[in-house]
Design a protein around this motif. Structure first.
Motif, PDB file in Angstrom:
ATOM      1  N   UNK A 266     107.798 -52.463  46.706  1.00 26.24           N
ATOM      2  CA  UNK A 266     107.570 -51.126  46.146  1.00 26.24           C
ATOM      3  C   UNK A 266     106.290 -50.488  46.700  1.00 26.24           C
ATOM      4  N   UNK A 267     106.229 -50.269  48.012  1.00 32.30           N
ATOM      5  CA  UNK A 267     105.009 -49.680  48.590  1.00 32.30           C
ATOM      6  C   UNK A 267     104.677 -48.304  48.008  1.00 32.30           C
ATOM      7  N   UNK A 268     105.696 -47.587  47.536  1.00 35.86           N
ATOM      8  CA  UNK A 268     105.426 -46.254  46.989  1.00 35.86           C
ATOM      9  C   UNK A 268     104.717 -46.285  45.635  1.00 35.86           C
ATOM     10  N   UNK A 269     104.469 -47.480  45.106  1.00 37.86           N
ATOM     11  CA  UNK A 269     103.642 -47.576  43.892  1.00 37.86           C
ATOM     12  C   UNK A 269     102.296 -46.890  44.108  1.00 37.86           C
ATOM     13  N   UNK A 270     101.863 -46.854  45.379  1.00 41.84           N
ATOM     14  CA  UNK A 270     100.587 -46.199  45.712  1.00 41.84           C
ATOM     15  C   UNK A 270     100.597 -44.719  45.343  1.00 41.84           C
ATOM     16  N   UNK A 271     101.802 -44.128  45.185  1.00 40.19           N
ATOM     17  CA  UNK A 271     101.896 -42.701  44.843  1.00 40.19           C
ATOM     18  C   UNK A 271     101.667 -42.430  43.353  1.00 40.19           C
ATOM     19  N   UNK A 272     101.688 -43.500  42.552  1.00 42.79           N
ATOM     20  CA  UNK A 272     101.704 -43.264  41.112  1.00 42.79           C
ATOM     21  C   UNK A 272     100.314 -42.948  40.548  1.00 42.79           C
ATOM     22  N   UNK A 273     100.322 -42.152  39.486  1.00 39.46           N
ATOM     23  CA  UNK A 273      99.097 -41.762  38.788  1.00 39.46           C
ATOM     24  C   UNK A 273      98.582 -42.964  37.981  1.00 39.46           C
ATOM     25  N   UNK A 274      97.364 -43.378  38.298  1.00 39.48           N
ATOM     26  CA  UNK A 274      96.850 -44.605  37.687  1.00 39.48           C
ATOM     27  C   UNK A 274      96.677 -44.498  36.178  1.00 39.48           C
TER      28      UNK A 274
ATOM     29  N   UNK B 154     107.298 -39.216  47.122  1.00 37.53           N
ATOM     30  CA  UNK B 154     106.721 -37.998  46.535  1.00 37.53           C
ATOM     31  C   UNK B 154     107.729 -36.842  46.519  1.00 37.53           C
ATOM     32  N   UNK B 155     108.439 -36.660  47.628  1.00 30.81           N
ATOM     33  CA  UNK B 155     109.373 -35.532  47.701  1.00 30.81           C
ATOM     34  C   UNK B 155     110.569 -35.738  46.774  1.00 30.81           C
ATOM     35  N   UNK B 156     111.068 -36.966  46.719  1.00 32.03           N
ATOM     36  CA  UNK B 156     112.240 -37.245  45.878  1.00 32.03           C
ATOM     37  C   UNK B 156     111.900 -37.004  44.404  1.00 32.03           C
ATOM     38  N   UNK B 157     110.745 -37.522  43.978  1.00 30.79           N
ATOM     39  CA  UNK B 157     110.356 -37.315  42.573  1.00 30.79           C
ATOM     40  C   UNK B 157     110.082 -35.831  42.293  1.00 30.79           C
TER      41      UNK B 157
ATOM     42  N   UNK C 117     114.999 -31.066  36.808  1.00 25.81           N
ATOM     43  CA  UNK C 117     115.210 -31.404  35.387  1.00 25.81           C
ATOM     44  C   UNK C 117     114.077 -30.937  34.472  1.00 25.81           C
ATOM     45  N   UNK C 118     113.008 -30.391  35.038  1.00 27.49           N
ATOM     46  CA  UNK C 118     111.927 -29.820  34.235  1.00 27.49           C
ATOM     47  C   UNK C 118     111.193 -30.843  33.385  1.00 27.49           C
ATOM     48  N   UNK C 119     111.182 -32.107  33.838  1.00 24.15           N
ATOM     49  CA  UNK C 119     110.371 -33.113  33.162  1.00 24.15           C
ATOM     50  C   UNK C 119     109.148 -33.424  34.016  1.00 24.15           C
ATOM     51  N   UNK C 120     108.035 -33.719  33.338  1.00 26.11           N
ATOM     52  CA  UNK C 120     106.830 -34.153  34.045  1.00 26.11           C
ATOM     53  C   UNK C 120     107.077 -35.539  34.625  1.00 26.11           C
ATOM     54  N   UNK C 121     106.489 -35.829  35.767  1.00 32.72           N
ATOM     55  CA  UNK C 121     106.569 -37.183  36.297  1.00 32.72           C
ATOM     56  C   UNK C 121     105.163 -37.764  36.377  1.00 32.72           C
ATOM     57  N   UNK C 122     105.078 -39.007  36.828  1.00 35.95           N
ATOM     58  CA  UNK C 122     103.775 -39.685  36.888  1.00 35.95           C
ATOM     59  C   UNK C 122     103.432 -40.015  38.328  1.00 35.95           C
ATOM     60  N   UNK C 123     103.978 -39.217  39.232  1.00 33.46           N
ATOM     61  CA  UNK C 123     103.789 -39.464  40.661  1.00 33.46           C
ATOM     62  C   UNK C 123     102.741 -38.481  41.182  1.00 33.46           C
ATOM     63  N   UNK C 124     101.502 -38.974  41.321  1.00 32.27           N
ATOM     64  CA  UNK C 124     100.389 -38.081  41.699  1.00 32.27           C
ATOM     65  C   UNK C 124     100.666 -37.410  43.041  1.00 32.27           C
TER      66      UNK C 124
ATOM     67  N   UNK D  19     102.767 -34.071  43.046  1.00 29.54           N
ATOM     68  CA  UNK D  19     102.361 -32.880  42.286  1.00 29.54           C
ATOM     69  C   UNK D  19     102.278 -31.609  43.138  1.00 29.54           C
ATOM     70  N   UNK D  20     101.785 -31.735  44.373  1.00 35.29           N
ATOM     71  CA  UNK D  20     101.656 -30.531  45.196  1.00 35.29           C
ATOM     72  C   UNK D  20     103.028 -30.013  45.628  1.00 35.29           C
ATOM     73  N   UNK D  21     104.070 -30.825  45.420  1.00 39.93           N
ATOM     74  CA  UNK D  21     105.424 -30.414  45.810  1.00 39.93           C
ATOM     75  C   UNK D  21     106.228 -29.903  44.618  1.00 39.93           C
ATOM     76  N   UNK D  22     105.623 -30.002  43.425  1.00 35.92           N
ATOM     77  CA  UNK D  22     106.309 -29.524  42.215  1.00 35.92           C
ATOM     78  C   UNK D  22     106.025 -28.038  42.058  1.00 35.92           C
ATOM     79  N   UNK D  23     107.064 -27.285  41.665  1.00 30.24           N
ATOM     80  CA  UNK D  23     106.920 -25.836  41.510  1.00 30.24           C
ATOM     81  C   UNK D  23     105.768 -25.513  40.556  1.00 30.24           C
ATOM     82  N   UNK D  24     104.995 -24.531  40.938  1.00 31.00           N
ATOM     83  CA  UNK D  24     103.855 -24.072  40.148  1.00 31.00           C
ATOM     84  C   UNK D  24     104.306 -23.616  38.745  1.00 31.00           C
ATOM     85  N   UNK D  25     105.505 -23.044  38.698  1.00 28.68           N
ATOM     86  CA  UNK D  25     106.097 -22.616  37.423  1.00 28.68           C
ATOM     87  C   UNK D  25     106.179 -23.790  36.441  1.00 28.68           C
ATOM     88  N   UNK D  26     106.356 -24.988  36.972  1.00 30.77           N
ATOM     89  CA  UNK D  26     106.498 -26.182  36.136  1.00 30.77           C
ATOM     90  C   UNK D  26     105.133 -26.797  35.831  1.00 30.77           C
TER      91      UNK D  26
END
Ligand code: N2P
Length: 362
Positions: free
Chosen positions: A99-107, A294-297, A304-311, A314-321
């Motif tokens: 799970x190398x992408x664990x590095x993307x997660x918000x600590x 990051x892009x998939x999350x 789905x308009x839910x917050x995620x924990x993938x730091x 965040x820059x790829x999530x719509x500002x509206x959200x």
């Protein structure tokens, strides 16, 4: 030309991977909880075919997990249920080397989830949200007055107020471990109390307003709110926003609001985990790592308009959200959020007995 080349490459990659693995991954997730193209992209990238089933209740998932041999490779329990199921031996520890992408997660958020799973050994955060109130702005104003501010659980729990809304339809989640604490909190009791008397008091309050409730269900309210068939729903943040968005798309004149009531609300974390008896743990890890891209999350949150924990997402999530306080609560609202309680078997039985009474009046 570019399109054709890409398609050809995806087809090639997929063909190669299928030959190599000939694998099917079985995913069991909450309904209305993934982007339209997530699974397609996963299969294109890995060659792993997916069967995808959905549920809308932790109790349903838990019954399958405790029975064993569910055939699922990845499931998504909420953190309190996760903890109890880990104790029952339901989940395999994660192989973090896959799970190398664990590095993307918000600590900080992962540390929060570690309260339910020490060291995040068994699960990673999929999405998180709150349990608040979705409402039809015009229908509520019509019944309670244009100046009425929807900011309190009294909309549901004050029988005089909910009686005024009963004709246009109030629904509650069929989620006893979320509804009883909300009622207890409204009474000034701790939402985390496991005291039988407190749980009884919460149930008694729910019974008082029961005549004003049209139904208990944990997914139907999305379309009902969107179509104007109901006007108030205790619901999960992203689901209410999906209703709002569907109404906007349909241009049916229905305006939906979501509020985290001022008395506070439950903040929950839904977790990706691998059953100990998963037929294909390797593909399960591949999938969890894929989701943490990051892009998939970001694509999922944007859909789905839910917050995620993938730091990293965040820059790829719509500002509206990211700027909506219903999805990412303000610091002020955060101070009033409570975490889920992990109930022991005995308290759990009390809760399900009380819940039957609330729903059926018996
Ligand atoms: C998605 C509901 C997920 C939130 N429809 C419940 N934890």
């Amino acid at each position: 030309m570019k399109y054709r080349l890409t398609t050809a490459l995806i087809a090639l990659a997929a063909a190669g991977a299928v030959q190599a693995q000939d694998t099917v991954l079985h995913v069991y997730n909450w309904s209305d909880y993934i982007a339209e193209d997530t699974m397609e992209k996963f299969t294109a990238e890995t060659g792993i075919e997916v069967t995808y089933d959905v549920y809308d209740s932790n109790e349903v998932l838990e019954a399958k997990m405790l029975a064993g041999s569910s055939g699922y490779d990845v499931v998504v329990p909420t953190s309190d249920f996760l903890q109890r199921q880990i104790a029952a031996g339901v989940y395999a520890p994660l192989d973090k080397s896959m799970l190398p992408n664990l590095a993307n997660m918000d600590e900080a958020l992962m540390d929060g989830a570690a309260a339910y799973d020490a060291g995040n050994e068994h699960a990673v955060i999929y999405m998180w949200g709150t349990t608040g109130i979705g409402y039809n702005v015009a229908a509520v104003a019509e019944r309670l007055g244009d100046d009425y501010e929807v900011d309190s659980w009294s909309l549901i729990f004050d029988p005089e107020i909910s009686a005024k809304l009963a004709d246009c339809g109030i629904s509650l989640l069929d989620a006893p471990t979320e509804m009883l604490p909300a009622a207890m909190n409204y009474l000034g009791l701790s939402p985390n109390s496991t005291d039988k008397a407190d749980l009884e008091a919460g149930a008694a309050l729910l019974e008082t307003v029961r005549p004003n409730i049209r139904y208990f269900h944990s997914s139907q309210y999305i379309s009902d709110l969107a179509n104007g068939d109901t006007c108030v729903a205790v619901g999960w943040s992203g689901d209410v926003f999906q209703a709002l968005y569907r109404a906007e798309e349909a241009e049916n004149g229905v305006e939906i609001g979501y509020v985290i009531p001022k008395e506070g609300a439950l903040q929950w974390f839904d977790m990706l985990a691998i059953p100990a008896d998963a037929p294909n743990p390797e593909a399960a890890h591949t999938f969890i790592n894929f989701i943490m891209d990051a892009q998939i999350t970001a694509d999922i949150t944007n859909y789905v308009w839910y917050a995620n924990a993938n730091a990293a997402s965040m820059s790829l999530v719509d500002e509206e959200i990211t700027s909506d306080p219903g999805i990412f609560p303000t610091e002020e609202a955060k101070a009033n959020l409570w975490a889920s309680t992990v109930y022991d078997a005995r308290t759990d039985r009390t809760i399900s007995r009380l819940w039957t009474r609330v729903k059926t009046g018996q």
